[in-house]
Design an enzyme around this catalytic site. Structure first.
Site, short mmCIF file in Angstrom:
data_model
loop_
_atom_site.label_atom_id
_atom_site.label_comp_id
_atom_site.label_asym_id
_atom_site.label_seq_id
_atom_site.Cartn_x
_atom_site.Cartn_y
_atom_site.Cartn_z
CG HIS A 91 -0.25 0.07 2.54
ND1 HIS A 91 0.35 1.22 3.03
CD2 HIS A 91 -0.04 -0.89 3.48
CE1 HIS A 91 0.87 0.98 4.22
NE2 HIS A 91 0.66 -0.29 4.51
CD GLU B 54 1.25 -5.92 8.36
OE1 GLU B 54 1.30 -7.14 8.10
OE2 GLU B 54 2.08 -5.09 7.95
#
Length: 283
Positions: free
Chosen positions: A83, A157
């Protein structure tokens, strides 16, 4: 049992005629055991039929690790992207699985650069972590494409418990033992017996199976740094102890190819040329 080497299609090298010989096929070494029948394939014949996509490592059993444990319908290619810059990246905070860190303006521009750099590549589908900084990056990169954008929980994550949201300098001061273990010996970092790296190694393997079992041949994946490290390491058969041997920048692009046995070959790691130029990737 004894074995002997046979030289087939050979000729004695005449150094005066060497330029001509350079264009010929070199001698082929065949090995046949004394108790082999004439119909038994030689090692050379076996090697020629078992060339692997993994660098033509002939007859190199277990050269890579199968991530699927079963045959795929076709070879696959997977492009992984981290990202763009997030608010907690910018503030040097520990992010983990928190959904409070959002994509910054710089992060949006990085995602746009990724979109432009990958514009000439066809993807059957895009997979993304549902956590907002990855989700927003995926929505920017996938803009204008027709295939589905799918959010997988297995791409989330690592969960870092009480460290999440803390500035690195504060975490080091308030929880020195835990912080230093996470930074310097992450495979042994645990909270009440829960080891985050063990968990994301398992979820990375799950994510690979979900992606590779999907119909199609080329997929785009948008996610986070720690799970990306786990995806790369599990594809290469590396243990959690190698976690910090891999680094991936915001907007960095990594590409894997898979054969039909689900074995991975790393094609490129953490490409960032598009972050500093108008570089366009071609397949």
């Amino acid at each position: 049992m004894s074995c002997k080497a046979l030289l087939c299609s050979t000729s004695v090298y005449d150094f005066k005629r060497l330029p001509k010989l350079q264009t010929q096929r070199p001698p082929t070494l065949q090995i046949r055991c004394s108790n082999s029948s004439p119909d038994t394939p030689s090692i050379t014949e076996k090697l020629e039929h078992e060339a692997s996509m993994t660098g033509a490592a002939y007859d190199f059993n277990r050269a890579t690790t199968s991530l699927t444990r079963k045959l795929l319908s076709s070879p696959k290619k997977v492009t992984l992207v981290r990202h763009g810059l997030s608010s907690w990246n910018q503030e040097s905070r520990i992010q983990g699985s928190s959904n409070l860190s959002v994509l910054t303006e710089t992060g949006v521009r990085q995602a746009e650069r990724c979109r432009e750099a990958l514009a000439n590549i066809y993807f059957d589908q895009c997979f993304s972590s549902p956590i907002c900084r990855a989700k927003s990056t995926a929505e920017v990169i996938w803009q204008g494409r027709e295939g589905p954008l799918v959010f997988l929980d297995s791409l989330e994550e690592a969960h870092l418990f009480f460290l999440e949201g803390m500035k690195n300098v504060d975490a080091r001061r308030e929880y020195p033992k835990e912080y230093i273990t996470w930074r310097e010996d992450p495979a042994n970092f645990n909270v009440n017996g829960v080891y985050p790296l063990q968990k994301i190694w398992a979820t990375a393997s799950e994510a690979w199976r979900e992606i590779l079992y999907t119909p199609g041949e080329h997929f785009l994946v948008i996610t986070h740094k720690s799970i990306l490290r786990a995806l790369i390491c599990t594809a290469l058969g590396l243990s959690p102890e190698r976690f910090r041997a891999i680094d991936v920048n915001n907007g960095g692009i990594t590409v894997f190819k898979f054969n039909t046995r689900g074995e991975a070959m790393l094609q490129s790691l953490n490409m960032t040329a598009h972050m500093y130029s108008n570089h366009i990737y071609l397949n």
